[in-house]
Design a protein around this motif. Sequence first.
Motif, short mmCIF file in Angstrom:
data_model
loop_
_atom_site.label_atom_id
_atom_site.label_comp_id
_atom_site.label_asym_id
_atom_site.label_seq_id
_atom_site.Cartn_x
_atom_site.Cartn_y
_atom_site.Cartn_z
N UNK A 167 0.81 -1.22 0.00
CA UNK A 167 0.00 0.00 0.00
C UNK A 167 0.84 1.27 0.00
N UNK A 168 2.05 1.21 0.53
CA UNK A 168 2.87 2.41 0.65
C UNK A 168 3.49 2.89 -0.65
N UNK A 169 3.48 2.02 -1.68
CA UNK A 169 4.16 2.44 -2.92
C UNK A 169 3.52 1.95 -4.20
N UNK A 170 2.50 1.08 -4.13
CA UNK A 170 1.91 0.57 -5.37
C UNK A 170 1.36 1.73 -6.20
N UNK A 171 1.69 1.74 -7.48
CA UNK A 171 1.34 2.84 -8.38
C UNK A 171 0.12 2.43 -9.20
N UNK B 269 -4.55 -7.21 -10.16
CA UNK B 269 -4.48 -7.36 -8.71
C UNK B 269 -3.57 -8.55 -8.41
N UNK B 270 -2.57 -8.36 -7.56
CA UNK B 270 -2.26 -7.17 -6.75
C UNK B 270 -1.24 -6.24 -7.41
N UNK B 271 -0.95 -6.43 -8.70
CA UNK B 271 0.11 -5.68 -9.35
C UNK B 271 1.41 -6.45 -9.31
N UNK B 272 2.44 -5.83 -9.86
CA UNK B 272 3.75 -6.50 -9.91
C UNK B 272 4.68 -6.04 -8.80
N UNK B 273 4.10 -5.46 -7.76
CA UNK B 273 4.77 -4.87 -6.58
C UNK B 273 5.18 -3.43 -6.82
N UNK B 274 5.16 -2.98 -8.07
CA UNK B 274 5.48 -1.58 -8.38
C UNK B 274 4.26 -0.87 -8.97
#
Length: 737
Positions: A196-200, A581-586
């Motif tokens: 949550x702190x950095x996912x774009x 979801x959930x993205x690739x961590x970036x």
Amino acid sequence: MILRNSLFTFAVAASFVNAGAAIPVYQDETRPLDERVEDALSRMTLQEKVNMIHAQGKFSSAGVPRLGIPDLWMSDGPHGVRAEINWNDWGYSNRTNDSITAFPALTALAATWNPDLSFAYGNALGEEALYREKDVMLGPGVNIYRTPLNGRNFEYMGEDPYLASVLVVPYIKGMQQNGVAASVKHFALNNQELWRGHIDVNLSDRALHEIYLPAFKSAVIDGDSWTIMGSYNKIRGQHACHNEMLLNKILKDDWGYKGVVVTDWGGAHDTREAALYGLDLEMGSYTNGLTSESEFTTDDYYLANPYIEMLQKGEVPMETIDDKARRMLRLNFLTAMKRDKPFGSVATDEHYAVAEQIGNEGIVLLKNAPVGKKGPKLLPLNPDVKSILVVGDNATRDLMKGGGSSELKVKDNFTPLDGLRAIYGDKVRYAQGYRAGRPMYAHVEDIPQAVQDSLRAQAVAMAKDADVVIFIGGLNKNHQQDCEAGDRQEYGLPFGQPQLIKELSAANPDLVVVLLSGNAVEMPWEKEVPAIIQGWYLGSMAGRSLANVISGKVSPSGKLPFSFPARLEDNGAHSFGAIAYPGDSIREEYLEDILVGYRWHDTKKIPAFYPFGHGLSYTDFKYGKASASAKTISGDQSLTITVPVSNTGSVEGKEVVQLYIGDESASVLRPLKELKGFEKISLKPGEEKAVTFTVKPDDLKFYDDKTGSWRAEPGKFKAYIGSSSADIRATVPFELK
């Protein structure tokens, strides 16, 4: 709080009397608010302005002592006033006077579909905040339910922007009438806790404006929320807490917002961006938002000494600090400096009654079938039942513990087992059935399988001798369940509950399953269970509300504020692979676009297991033929649609009549239908009421991302009136010319 306010008023008034001077404009509550703000601002030094816009402790920001302007005090919400936290670490202060009422989680409030209860909720919580001397309550949350794996969905108001928009406004008004500011969160697109702190987050302008922003817009324009909290994630490459598009262009320019934008704790990352791109109050920097600390002090915050240096060097305009301080002064005058606030109260009978009523109307009866082919429906439970076995960890668990920032210290906790025993007495026996472990932030307690096997075997053996078995399970506030900073790892129920439910059903077919959760769950056992209740997290009075519904004292009237997909892959966010979801961590792409929740199920013809808006009653409602005031509308005309609804059953009940609108032919992708109205009505047996909806041209519009505006295309539309998004009882075609 009253003591603080009274002493402050007396001291300030005395100082000016002794000096023989008139009360300054900023102290005179008879003067217009903007005049008072400008007067105070003109008297402040640069250092005082900067002191005001960042934290001085975990939940406080500074006032201006020299001018008699008090500090601001905040507390986590949105379901109750959190226990006192230490000044500068995350430990609890261990006071004995900070126990409160826990109100039902916001998913339960959304399931009431009742704006009047939303106002009562906000007012009661505002009164408790006053008693605890809080100026700002960090809630409510209106992020859209996009995936059932989001650990924080229980804090929000479901998957539909219209429903959330209607319910958030009275909550804010109820709270702020007490002189306590709401802080609507998390602005915006905080739809998962993982990374949550950095996912774009990347998405279309249509999805942003049609799905994810409307509830915030209503909170700002219709609710006049005095503060709004940014989210942790990035949006199109820039953190949401200092995001030029989101905060400057949309919130402050397009919507004309005059309030304060506050970071989520630890949500600021850059002094220049914070100065220029819409942030007003920085809290919790150099922490992970809930636990970790650093050696930095609040003077090192991005909007503290580094900001002063940039201002003095001319690297950012001086008007940026004036704008932030102006907003903070306005907030202070509306809250901490407001001298005619009521006293407040905490854990009163009146507040318990509000919590119980919200639970009564929020509980959703998902299924209620006969036991056997010809038997009566299992619920409400026969008062002559001789023996009841209650099974499940959630029957006795304190569900206010855990969950992250929404954790609450309650004065009273009326558990489900308490509630059933209050009605059925010694007919009720209890077996734990499974063990869930202690609620721990960012950690999960490992329970040995041998323990789970033993508890399950004991419960199944006891079930054979009971007339009725009531299983009370679901999720809880453990890490990676319904908990901040961690998403769920599976769609199914944890702790071996599916196997336990199947074995209980085999041992005793008279089985009621009560799910306490803030999320949908997979139900491979559903066909084997005659009665299923979605019970949410109901707070201090959970046991009373559940017992009211199970016993039939209250006929259930809750409706689902989000869809229950049969399989996780039936959910739109899970239909496009990991990048959605959930993205690739970036980065993450919202590839389902505007088709969120029932919009996806309807348009893609993938039926939900339990649809949005679904909820049964102990009575039956008949919908008559709908009529419309016209067949066509144009210009600024509106269309009225009326449908008669009658109670054809034998008990009094409440029904939520829902209006959806569909565009029959459009130049862009549009959902099959979208919620545009609802009304909750109460009907006695044999009673009929006419429900009338007004359809305006604005209700027919979509967001045109080519022009950056809302527009409706002429053509054929259809109004759908029903008891859920999948249970349509009447349709009315009409045309926009």
